[in-house]
Design a protein around this motif. Structure first.
Motif, PDB file in Angstrom:
ATOM      1  N   LYS A  31       0.826  -1.213   0.000  1.00 36.33           N
ATOM      2  CA  LYS A  31       0.000   0.000   0.000  1.00 36.33           C
ATOM      3  C   LYS A  31       0.857   1.260   0.000  1.00 36.33           C
ATOM      4  O   LYS A  31       0.404   2.318  -0.384  1.00 36.33           O
ATOM      5  CB  LYS A  31      -0.898   0.018   1.251  1.00 36.33           C
ATOM      6  N   THR A  32       2.093   1.144   0.463  1.00 36.12           N
ATOM      7  CA  THR A  32       2.967   2.301   0.575  1.00 36.12           C
ATOM      8  C   THR A  32       3.588   2.654  -0.772  1.00 36.12           C
ATOM      9  O   THR A  32       4.177   1.801  -1.432  1.00 36.12           O
ATOM     10  CB  THR A  32       4.092   2.037   1.595  1.00 36.12           C
ATOM     11  N   ILE A  33       3.439   3.902  -1.179  1.00 36.14           N
ATOM     12  CA  ILE A  33       4.011   4.384  -2.435  1.00 36.14           C
ATOM     13  C   ILE A  33       5.250   5.214  -2.103  1.00 36.14           C
ATOM     14  O   ILE A  33       5.169   6.202  -1.366  1.00 36.14           O
ATOM     15  CB  ILE A  33       2.996   5.239  -3.209  1.00 36.14           C
ATOM     16  N   THR A  34       6.388   4.796  -2.622  1.00 34.56           N
ATOM     17  CA  THR A  34       7.639   5.517  -2.370  1.00 34.56           C
ATOM     18  C   THR A  34       7.880   6.538  -3.465  1.00 34.56           C
ATOM     19  O   THR A  34       7.789   6.226  -4.652  1.00 34.56           O
ATOM     20  CB  THR A  34       8.821   4.530  -2.308  1.00 34.56           C
ATOM     21  N   ILE A  35       8.180   7.763  -3.043  1.00 38.84           N
ATOM     22  CA  ILE A  35       8.403   8.877  -3.968  1.00 38.84           C
ATOM     23  C   ILE A  35       9.867   9.295  -3.903  1.00 38.84           C
ATOM     24  O   ILE A  35      10.342   9.738  -2.861  1.00 38.84           O
ATOM     25  CB  ILE A  35       7.515  10.080  -3.597  1.00 38.84           C
ATOM     26  N   VAL A  60       3.496  15.369   3.289  1.00 35.91           N
ATOM     27  CA  VAL A  60       2.982  14.272   2.462  1.00 35.91           C
ATOM     28  C   VAL A  60       2.834  12.989   3.273  1.00 35.91           C
ATOM     29  O   VAL A  60       1.799  12.306   3.201  1.00 35.91           O
ATOM     30  CB  VAL A  60       3.901  14.042   1.243  1.00 35.91           C
ATOM     31  N   GLU A  61       3.835  12.678   4.054  1.00 35.80           N
ATOM     32  CA  GLU A  61       3.788  11.440   4.831  1.00 35.80           C
ATOM     33  C   GLU A  61       2.732  11.504   5.924  1.00 35.80           C
ATOM     34  O   GLU A  61       2.010  10.525   6.179  1.00 35.80           O
ATOM     35  CB  GLU A  61       5.173  11.154   5.423  1.00 35.80           C
ATOM     36  N   GLU A  62       2.608  12.674   6.569  1.00 32.23           N
ATOM     37  CA  GLU A  62       1.627  12.814   7.644  1.00 32.23           C
ATOM     38  C   GLU A  62       0.200  12.810   7.108  1.00 32.23           C
ATOM     39  O   GLU A  62      -0.671  12.095   7.622  1.00 32.23           O
ATOM     40  CB  GLU A  62       1.883  14.120   8.402  1.00 32.23           C
ATOM     41  N   LYS A  63      -0.047  13.591   6.058  1.00 35.65           N
ATOM     42  CA  LYS A  63      -1.402  13.692   5.504  1.00 35.65           C
ATOM     43  C   LYS A  63      -1.873  12.383   4.877  1.00 35.65           C
ATOM     44  O   LYS A  63      -3.072  12.107   4.839  1.00 35.65           O
ATOM     45  CB  LYS A  63      -1.464  14.816   4.471  1.00 35.65           C
ATOM     46  N   SER A  64      -0.939  11.591   4.379  1.00 35.04           N
ATOM     47  CA  SER A  64      -1.312  10.326   3.734  1.00 35.04           C
ATOM     48  C   SER A  64      -1.377   9.174   4.722  1.00 35.04           C
ATOM     49  O   SER A  64      -1.664   8.040   4.332  1.00 35.04           O
ATOM     50  CB  SER A  64      -0.308   9.986   2.625  1.00 35.04           C
ATOM     51  N   LYS A 262      -3.175  12.574  -5.100  1.00 40.92           N
ATOM     52  CA  LYS A 262      -2.872  13.725  -5.958  1.00 40.92           C
ATOM     53  C   LYS A 262      -3.095  15.031  -5.205  1.00 40.92           C
ATOM     54  O   LYS A 262      -2.281  15.956  -5.270  1.00 40.92           O
ATOM     55  CB  LYS A 262      -3.745  13.700  -7.214  1.00 40.92           C
ATOM     56  N   LYS A 263      -4.199  15.099  -4.489  1.00 38.28           N
ATOM     57  CA  LYS A 263      -4.541  16.300  -3.740  1.00 38.28           C
ATOM     58  C   LYS A 263      -3.496  16.578  -2.662  1.00 38.28           C
ATOM     59  O   LYS A 263      -3.045  17.721  -2.484  1.00 38.28           O
ATOM     60  CB  LYS A 263      -5.920  16.160  -3.107  1.00 38.28           C
ATOM     61  N   ILE A 264      -3.098  15.534  -1.947  1.00 31.41           N
ATOM     62  CA  ILE A 264      -2.093  15.682  -0.875  1.00 31.41           C
ATOM     63  C   ILE A 264      -0.776  16.209  -1.437  1.00 31.41           C
ATOM     64  O   ILE A 264      -0.178  17.145  -0.892  1.00 31.41           O
ATOM     65  CB  ILE A 264      -1.869  14.336  -0.159  1.00 31.41           C
TER      66      ILE A 264
END
Length: 341
Positions: A31-35, A60-64, A262-264
């Motif tokens: 489930k984790t997407i690495t950027i 990004v990490e907190e909001k997701s 995308k929004k995050i």
């Protein structure tokens, strides 16, 4: 036998638990997407670029809720500016924070921001970039596989040299000035009367130290972080080029994201870029004091002849370039910038 049966049962339960945990962990990892987030600036934590990038990662990490993980790759770890843009375009790098230098190769209109003295001051630059024209240029990137997220500041660029203070355009005549391998920069310095010397950034300090070139031009934070004050005496506050950066993402990768992700990312990019702008404004004030303490002689510049030369000699020769081959369109774009209040 009874105890043995219990022992076997315990082992079986333990194996099942381990398997369930492993499956659950694997599912969570899936489930984790690495950027991968790359830039080619310095690694100084206090630098505005790094403050903003760290804040982007945090948001990004907190909001997701941890479903998005941001890995930062500063200092050109994944390549120089052009290489990072190409990596974003191909999807091997998800996001980059890139100066405008290479962007005109992908979207001709982006070269507008590279023209000398195209912006009167930082407020003018922000109004243009955040307005209709800046948004139009942003949208052009989608066609070349790039999602343009937000603009931030690299600051204005200033001349340094070892020969003399540059008070007017006459003072730059004949000086060998290192520039990026950018046609507009080379043409600009030549029009001003200097001898432009295109050179890789990594070679610059040694070239200054050995006198291969008399000077260079960069924002204050790079003059400090690269320790150019050790090999340059005069700092002239010319502000001849504005140095925008931007957060860009791979368009193909972007399409795979959920609307929520995308929004995050989009919101976090805009906030981070605003933070970077605020931090740079404070940082530049501090840098003037620091560079003076380091021994540099700092002077203001009469920009009158510089601006006239840019407007009468440079701009017309770039109408077709920034207009993607349409001279009238390019002239219209430049006039729109000039008329933005």
């Amino acid at each position: 036998m009874f105890k043995k049966g219990i022992s076997m049962l315990s082992v079986l339960v333990l194996v099942i638990c381990v398997c369930v945990f492993a499956v659950g962990t694997a599912a969570e990892a899936a489930k984790t997407i690495t950027i991968k987030f790359a830039h080619n600036g310095n690694t100084i934590p206090e630098d505005p670029q790094n403050i903003a990038c760290a804040k982007f990662k945090e948001m990004v990490e907190e909001k997701s809720g941890g479903t998005l993980k941001v890995e930062l790759y500063p200092a050109g770890q994944l390549g120089d500016a052009r290489t990072i843009v190409e990596g974003v375009q191909m999807g091997t790098i998800e996001i980059g924070d890139i100066e405008n230098g290479p962007m005109g190769r992908f979207v001709p209109e982006a070269m507008l921001w590279d023209l000398p003295f195209i912006f009167r001051d930082i407020d003018h630059a922000h109004k243009v970039l955040d307005g209709e024209l800046g948004q139009m240029v942003q949208e052009k990137y989608v066609g070349v596989g790039i999602r343009h997220l937000a603009y931030n500041d690299g600051g204005f660029r200033y001349f340094t040299n070892n020969a003399r203070p540059i008070n007017t355009m006459a003072d730059i005549k004949g000086l060998k000035i290192r520039v990026m391998e950018s046609k507009v920069m080379i043409d600009t310095l030549a029009a001003f009367g200097a001898s432009p010397v295109p050179m890789a950034f990594g070679e610059l300090y040694t070239a200054l130290q050995q006198g291969v070139v008399d000077g260079q031009e960069n924002p204050l934070n790079l003059i400090f972080s690269q320790r150019f004050y050790e090999v340059q005496k005069y700092l002239s506050l010319s502000g001849h080029f504005y140095y925008p950066r931007q957060y860009i993402a791979s368009e193909n990768w972007w399409k795979t994201l959920s609307d929520e992700h995308k929004k995050i990312i989009a919101e976090s990019a805009k906030i981070a870029c605003d933070i970077q702008r605020e931090e740079l404004a404070k940082y530049e004030v501090a840098m003037r004091t620091v560079l003076k303490e380091k021994g540099m002689e700092i002077n203001e510049v009469d920009k009158t002849d510089f601006i006239e030369t840019a407007q009468t000699k440079l701009y017309p020769s770039y109408y077709s370039v920034v207009g993607g081959g349409d001279e009238a369109y390019g002239k219209e774009l430049i006039e729109k910038i000039n008329n933005t209040k």
